[in-house]
Design a protein around this motif. Sequence first.
Motif, PDB file in Angstrom:
ATOM      1  N   ALA A 229      25.072  79.003  -5.394  1.00  0.00           N
ATOM      2  CA  ALA A 229      24.628  79.200  -6.777  1.00  0.00           C
ATOM      3  C   ALA A 229      25.665  80.045  -7.513  1.00  0.00           C
ATOM      4  O   ALA A 229      26.428  80.792  -6.900  1.00  0.00           O
ATOM      5  CB  ALA A 229      23.273  79.909  -6.792  1.00  0.00           C
ATOM      6  N   TRP A 230      25.672  79.930  -8.816  1.00  0.00           N
ATOM      7  CA  TRP A 230      26.560  80.719  -9.683  1.00  0.00           C
ATOM      8  C   TRP A 230      28.030  80.404  -9.423  1.00  0.00           C
ATOM      9  O   TRP A 230      28.900  81.211  -9.700  1.00  0.00           O
ATOM     10  CB  TRP A 230      26.349  82.224  -9.513  1.00  0.00           C
ATOM     11  N   TYR A 330      26.149  62.676  -9.012  1.00  0.00           N
ATOM     12  CA  TYR A 330      25.739  64.078  -9.150  1.00  0.00           C
ATOM     13  C   TYR A 330      26.866  65.010  -9.591  1.00  0.00           C
ATOM     14  O   TYR A 330      26.650  66.188  -9.804  1.00  0.00           O
ATOM     15  CB  TYR A 330      25.127  64.577  -7.841  1.00  0.00           C
ATOM     16  N   HIS A 331      28.097  64.484  -9.676  1.00  0.00           N
ATOM     17  CA  HIS A 331      29.201  65.339 -10.107  1.00  0.00           C
ATOM     18  C   HIS A 331      29.124  65.635 -11.600  1.00  0.00           C
ATOM     19  O   HIS A 331      28.919  64.740 -12.405  1.00  0.00           O
ATOM     20  CB  HIS A 331      30.544  64.676  -9.800  1.00  0.00           C
ATOM     21  N   ALA A 363      23.913  70.554 -13.579  1.00  0.00           N
ATOM     22  CA  ALA A 363      22.824  71.540 -13.602  1.00  0.00           C
ATOM     23  C   ALA A 363      21.771  71.179 -14.637  1.00  0.00           C
ATOM     24  O   ALA A 363      20.634  71.633 -14.553  1.00  0.00           O
ATOM     25  CB  ALA A 363      23.386  72.939 -13.877  1.00  0.00           C
ATOM     26  N   ASP A 364      22.139  70.374 -15.625  1.00  0.00           N
ATOM     27  CA  ASP A 364      21.225  70.046 -16.715  1.00  0.00           C
ATOM     28  C   ASP A 364      20.394  68.808 -16.400  1.00  0.00           C
ATOM     29  O   ASP A 364      20.926  67.777 -15.993  1.00  0.00           O
ATOM     30  CB  ASP A 364      22.039  69.820 -17.992  1.00  0.00           C
ATOM     31  N   GLY A 392      14.622  76.959 -13.534  1.00  0.00           N
ATOM     32  CA  GLY A 392      15.646  77.991 -13.389  1.00  0.00           C
ATOM     33  C   GLY A 392      16.958  77.460 -12.854  1.00  0.00           C
ATOM     34  O   GLY A 392      17.619  78.099 -12.025  1.00  0.00           O
ATOM     35  N   SER A 393      17.356  76.291 -13.316  1.00  0.00           N
ATOM     36  CA  SER A 393      18.611  75.680 -12.862  1.00  0.00           C
ATOM     37  C   SER A 393      19.809  76.563 -13.213  1.00  0.00           C
ATOM     38  O   SER A 393      19.860  77.145 -14.291  1.00  0.00           O
ATOM     39  CB  SER A 393      18.747  74.312 -13.537  1.00  0.00           C
ATOM     40  N   VAL A 394      20.752  76.652 -12.300  1.00  0.00           N
ATOM     41  CA  VAL A 394      21.984  77.418 -12.581  1.00  0.00           C
ATOM     42  C   VAL A 394      23.204  76.605 -12.167  1.00  0.00           C
ATOM     43  O   VAL A 394      23.112  75.646 -11.397  1.00  0.00           O
ATOM     44  CB  VAL A 394      22.011  78.774 -11.811  1.00  0.00           C
TER      45      VAL A 394
END
Length: 431
Positions: A229-230, A330-331, A363-364, A392-394
């Motif tokens: 994440a992040w 998914y990229h 992420a969207d 809470g997607s990041v």
Amino acid sequence: MSFTNVSIREALQLPEGSKARIRGWVYRRRIYGDKAFVVVRDSTGIMQTVVAKGSTIDFEKAENITIESAIEVEGTVKNDPRAPGGKELRVTSFKIISKAEPFPITASASREFLLDIRHLWVRSRKMTAIFKVRNTVFRAIHDYFKNKGYYEVQCPMFITAAVEGGATLFEVDYFGEKKVYLTQSSQFYLEALIYSLEKVYTVAPSFRAEKSRTRRHLTEFWHAEAEAAWAGLNDMLKVEEELIAYIVERVLEENQQELEFLKRDISALEGVKPPFPRISYTEAIEMLKRKGIKVEWGEDLGADEERALTQEFEKPFFIYGYPVKAKAFYHKTDPQNPKVTLSADLLAPEGYGEIIGGGERIADKNELIRKIKDFGLNPDDYQWYIDLRKYGSVQHAGFGLGIDRTVMWICGLDHIIDAIPFPRTIRRIYP
RNA sequence: GCCGGGGUAGCUCAGCCAGGUGGAGCGCCCGGCUGUUAACCGGGUGGUCCCGGGUUCGAAUCCCGGCCCCGGCGCCA
């Protein structure tokens, strides 16, 4: 009694005159006049033992021993330049644990035959050396991730929807009630788990029903996958190059003898240190055009193209920014350039080619749904994966490393089937 | 999936084009050899010529069909 059980590696280091007992399997047997030379193999090496005719019973046993029989031998260590390795064991007791039937493998065995009797070929010194390197590679992967604060997780092998293209799934009957598939990648599950553990990795098999007949494809291969994440694309590239450099460093430290036995050019591995070169897909296309290879922007890179590129680099290198259509849905699309994705492959040098594929994920939620549809897929099949974007997607990124390919490259093998004990390919599932 | 190669002794292969009682090396067995290094020398052993059909007086060999394997490409890690 002054005999102690020692490994062959230990026995070869004992001073002359030491008494030792070794056990293992008969590697070679040569009878000459009144002496039997029996070379013994264990997991640590080989050592010549000599049985003289004076000890009548033992001589007969040694004279009639067969290749690959299990034996236990006691004797005195003797320095002798005529012995392989400069040291041998003068035998005082020769015990047969299990006499082998005539061993089918001889010097003239073909690759095909060796695959048929793989369960016996794994004893060979070549295979043993490769397995030791492979062991180091797996251990280094775990050590690297643990040192970097990643949590190890385990994901299911039975899945219901494709990660990569749908045509490459192995179908499994599930109680006669429904069809499930063997996983092609743990990525989606890792993406779910970053919302719990933030940085996760897994080492597991992946299954691909690609009808590939090449020296770089297995239908069941070992996959080291990580997700954080992040993290964006560049954060992940850093992790990837550190990981590869660390694996190579560990092998160089721990497997010198094995690399030597495999006749691997060690200097080619010593240069594998970060940073690795990063070239964009567009630059790669230009490089290929300068080399006189016909390629068009937008096509994925084929085997010949990859090989041509790997000749330009001495260490592994990244190709980033693949066209949207050349990579899985998914990229994440590059906000600066909507024609390309925030993806990157890592290619091993010396013609070995792709060992890692990865990048930043979408992420969207809406972007993801749009992309799934663009690829002609049904969003209903990816419901839980889309769900991850609702709560809470990041920003996050990850990658998958083909471990068998990595072993193949590090060992300098010409075929991936030798990088794994029991390879599964399109044509071979036995033994 | 496409292109190419192959299936003959336990193993590696020759024989097939041009049909006429299946060969070699290694392994294995026996013998020889005063330290061998994938030991060597002599002798012996060993066959559903992938399977099915066809042509022929006669098929490992020619024809048709099938099975299996190997290499490469596309695809991917």
